[in-house]
Scaffold this active site. Structure first.
Site, PDB file in Angstrom:
ATOM      1  N   VAL A 192       0.871  -1.182   0.000  1.00 35.18           N
ATOM      2  CA  VAL A 192       0.000   0.000   0.000  1.00 35.18           C
ATOM      3  C   VAL A 192       0.904   1.226   0.000  1.00 35.18           C
ATOM      4  O   VAL A 192       1.633   1.464   0.963  1.00 35.18           O
ATOM      5  CB  VAL A 192      -0.923   0.018   1.228  1.00 35.18           C
ATOM      6  CG1 VAL A 192      -1.787   1.277   1.219  1.00 35.18           C
ATOM      7  CG2 VAL A 192      -1.795  -1.233   1.265  1.00 35.18           C
TER       8      VAL A 192
ATOM      9  N   LYS B 283     -17.051   3.891  -1.389  1.00 35.39           N
ATOM     10  CA  LYS B 283     -17.996   4.995  -1.551  1.00 35.39           C
ATOM     11  C   LYS B 283     -18.066   5.834  -0.281  1.00 35.39           C
ATOM     12  O   LYS B 283     -19.141   6.080   0.294  1.00 35.39           O
ATOM     13  CB  LYS B 283     -19.365   4.446  -1.913  1.00 35.39           C
ATOM     14  CG  LYS B 283     -19.413   3.642  -3.197  1.00 35.39           C
ATOM     15  CD  LYS B 283     -19.077   4.445  -4.427  1.00 35.39           C
ATOM     16  CE  LYS B 283     -17.688   4.267  -4.931  1.00 35.39           C
ATOM     17  NZ  LYS B 283     -17.369   5.037  -6.133  1.00 35.39           N
TER      18      LYS B 283
ATOM     19  N   ASP C 175     -16.849  10.466  -9.838  1.00 33.32           N
ATOM     20  CA  ASP C 175     -16.283  10.749  -8.523  1.00 33.32           C
ATOM     21  C   ASP C 175     -15.733  12.164  -8.438  1.00 33.32           C
ATOM     22  O   ASP C 175     -16.057  12.906  -7.503  1.00 33.32           O
ATOM     23  CB  ASP C 175     -15.176   9.736  -8.212  1.00 33.32           C
ATOM     24  CG  ASP C 175     -14.631   9.906  -6.804  1.00 33.32           C
ATOM     25  OD1 ASP C 175     -15.373   9.619  -5.850  1.00 33.32           O
ATOM     26  OD2 ASP C 175     -13.479  10.335  -6.656  1.00 33.32           O
TER      27      ASP C 175
ATOM     28  N   GLU D 135     -17.718  14.965  -6.139  1.00 30.74           N
ATOM     29  CA  GLU D 135     -17.196  15.638  -4.952  1.00 30.74           C
ATOM     30  C   GLU D 135     -17.208  17.159  -5.121  1.00 30.74           C
ATOM     31  O   GLU D 135     -17.258  17.899  -4.134  1.00 30.74           O
ATOM     32  CB  GLU D 135     -15.796  15.132  -4.608  1.00 30.74           C
ATOM     33  CG  GLU D 135     -14.746  15.378  -5.655  1.00 30.74           C
ATOM     34  CD  GLU D 135     -13.514  14.506  -5.505  1.00 30.74           C
ATOM     35  OE1 GLU D 135     -13.582  13.489  -4.778  1.00 30.74           O
ATOM     36  OE2 GLU D 135     -12.476  14.823  -6.122  1.00 30.74           O
TER      37      GLU D 135
ATOM     38  N   GLU E 236     -22.642   7.878  -5.897  1.00 35.27           N
ATOM     39  CA  GLU E 236     -21.875   9.113  -6.012  1.00 35.27           C
ATOM     40  C   GLU E 236     -22.709  10.366  -5.805  1.00 35.27           C
ATOM     41  O   GLU E 236     -22.157  11.451  -5.642  1.00 35.27           O
ATOM     42  CB  GLU E 236     -21.186   9.185  -7.387  1.00 35.27           C
ATOM     43  CG  GLU E 236     -20.160   8.096  -7.650  1.00 35.27           C
ATOM     44  CD  GLU E 236     -18.886   8.282  -6.841  1.00 35.27           C
ATOM     45  OE1 GLU E 236     -18.785   9.257  -6.080  1.00 35.27           O
ATOM     46  OE2 GLU E 236     -17.980   7.438  -6.974  1.00 35.27           O
TER      47      GLU E 236
ATOM     48  N   SER F 146      -9.482  13.783   0.111  1.00 34.31           N
ATOM     49  CA  SER F 146      -8.251  13.908  -0.660  1.00 34.31           C
ATOM     50  C   SER F 146      -7.975  15.354  -1.044  1.00 34.31           C
ATOM     51  O   SER F 146      -8.867  16.209  -0.999  1.00 34.31           O
ATOM     52  CB  SER F 146      -8.345  13.061  -1.936  1.00 34.31           C
ATOM     53  OG  SER F 146      -9.322  13.623  -2.812  1.00 34.31           O
TER      54      SER F 146
END
Length: 491
Positions: free
Chosen positions: A48, A168, A231, A235, A401, A427
């Site tokens: 990761v 999600k 996405d 957002e 979404e 993010s």
């Protein structure tokens, strides 16, 4: 809408009817953890890369779900990363090799999950691609890199699998629901998955194993192109940017009408993040309207009809910017600028100071659905839904979404601590987009939607007339049967 289908030799595929379409899903749950070794056949190590909102949550969930198997989960961080201490506190260690460099995590893993920020990934993808061994499975939780590669004429290495699993919800939700649902089978955040490139023949099993190991109760199929468009646009729309713009505009409107500060905050923010979100989560968007009395429904209908065109206009612009690559590129070029001009606070106004006091004295039972707020919020939400449907996105993706991620994952964070706690736990791409587009929603609602409701104006009620029989209500009724067993609790 593009028809999608998949086959897995490990997990049982189910077909669900979503309005007038059939979609294939995988039902998750902790009872499936014994199948993870088979799903990850040939994978000795999962690397990761990154410790941001998704990286930290996913690394811990994968490690915990794979405990007792032969699959090792390691975290790769750049030298000098400020996140190293957090990773160590979470149980990853340099001593046992579970905390290492980006280079070692990429070159030494059979499955590499790239969960660093989009801007960093755009700057380092060539270096990372060069370190991948042939036959490696490359995993993404966001299709941003696909959009960036299209912008620059790049491509993925031809000798690796490319898959995506996209929870999600924000990273904090991915970890919180996994922990909160430790004793409840099927508790977690739903996810979508995509197979972009399958050179080993194992990509589907590995993607689904990844999703199940994250704790996803249900996993839906999409494509990377469809995922990043919905996405990144979402957002900037109702998930973050639009809801911020909506509550700012409503607070000022209520204040101008003579409401006190606490009342204005309660009618705008508290109404959305409390009863409106809870109602949508369990009863769908139509449930909000059904919960109102006769007078409230009239207010809802007019507010909805005035706000819907604004939502369509702004979201159409957002979607075009994402699809054209402009929005993707704006995030990439922001990288160096942010070093000189970091993102500032978005909760420093008096409105959000009042919010702290309202939350401190909150009595959930005393907060009701404000019909005007509900009409505006649902109108903008439905505008986003209609645009995504017209663009051909899978029904489950549109629902996730535009609705489910909002009310089940994101709004609870604004409910707990305010808008900055919601936005800035996401993010960098999401944080930039929310700051950019929230003022656009605020401005057009204030300049166009609310003036259209004046006493000497006639509102075109066509948007509301299309609301009652909208197919999204059937979609959400189906999706409601696949919501997490546990409601998120944000401390």
């Amino acid at each position: 809408m593009q028809e999608l289908d998949f086959e897995s030799s490990v997990f049982t595929k189910e077909l669900i009817t979503v309005a007038d379409h059939t979609e294939a899903i995988i039902r998750g749950g902790r009872d499936l953890f014994p199948k993870l070794s088979e799903a990850f056949a040939g994978v000795d190590q999962i690397g990761v890369v990154g410790w941001g909102p998704q990286g930290s949550a996913q690394a811990q969930n994968l490690r915990d779900s794979l405990a007792g198997t032969e699959v090792r989960v390691v975290v790769g961080l750049r030298e000098g990363s400020r996140s190293r201490t957090e990773a160590i506190d979470a149980g990853f260690s340099e001593a046992d090799g579970t905390l290492t460099t980006v280079e070692d995590a990429v070159s030494g893993s059979d499955m590499v999950l790239l969960l660093i920020s989009d801007g960093a990934l755009a700057g380092r993808y060539q270096e990372i691609f060069a370190l991948l061994r042939p036959g490696t499975t490359l995993g993404l939780s966001h299709g941003f890199l696909v959009g960036h590669l299209a912008n620059v004429g790049g491509s993925f290495p031809a000798d690796v699998d490319v898959i995506a699993v996209c929870p999600k919800g924000m990273g904090k939700s991915v970890r919180a629901l996994y922990l909160q649902g430790a004793d409840v089978n099927g508790a977690g955040i739903n996810a979508s998955f995509a197979i972009h490139q399958d050179v080993t023949g194992k990509a589907t099993n590995r993607a689904l194993g990844w999703s199940v190991a994250l704790g996803a109760p249900y996993t839906f199929q999409t494509t990377l192109e469809s995922e990043y468009r919905s996405d990144v646009a979402g957002e900037r729309g109702i998930l973050l940017g639009a809801v911020h713009g909506i509550v700012e505009s409503l607070f000022r409107r209520y204040m101008a009408e003579g409401a006190g500060e606490r009342e204005a905050f309660t009618r705008s923010v508290e109404s959305i993040t409390g009863p409106i979100s809870r109602t949508i989560s369990h009863d769908g968007i139509i449930g909000v309207y059904d919960a109102l009395g006769v007078a409230g429904r009239e207010v809802f209908a007019r507010a909805y009809s005035a706000a819907y065109p604004v939502g369509r206009e702004v979201f159409a612009e957002i979607y075009d910017e994402v699809a054209s690559g402009n929005e993707i590129n704006s995030v990439v070029v922001a990288g160096s600028r942010l070093e000189q001009y970091p993102m500032g606070a978005i909760d420093s106004t008096g409105m959000w100071s009042i919010g702290q006091k309202v939350r401190a004295d909150r009595n959930e039972d005393q907060v009701s659905i404000d019909p005007f707020t509900a009409g505006v919020y649902c109108g903008v939400m439905m505008a986003q839904i209609d645009h995504l449907l017209e663009a051909g996105h899978p029904y489950s993706e549109v629902a996730n979404e535009s609705v489910i991620e909002s009310v089940d994952s994101l709004n609870p964070y604004m409910h707990a601590r305010g808008v900055a706690y919601m936005v800035d736990n996401c993010s960098v791409t999401a944080r930039l987009g929310a700051r950019k587009w929230a003022p656009r929603f605020d401005y057009l609602l204030s300049q166009q939607a609310y003036p259209a409701l004046g006493p000497d104006r006639t509102v075109d009620m066509a948007p509301f007339h299309a609301f009652d029989q909208h197919m999204i209500h059937d979609v959400l009724r189906t999706c409601a049967q696949m919501r997490p067993e546990v409601d998120i609790f944000v401390e």
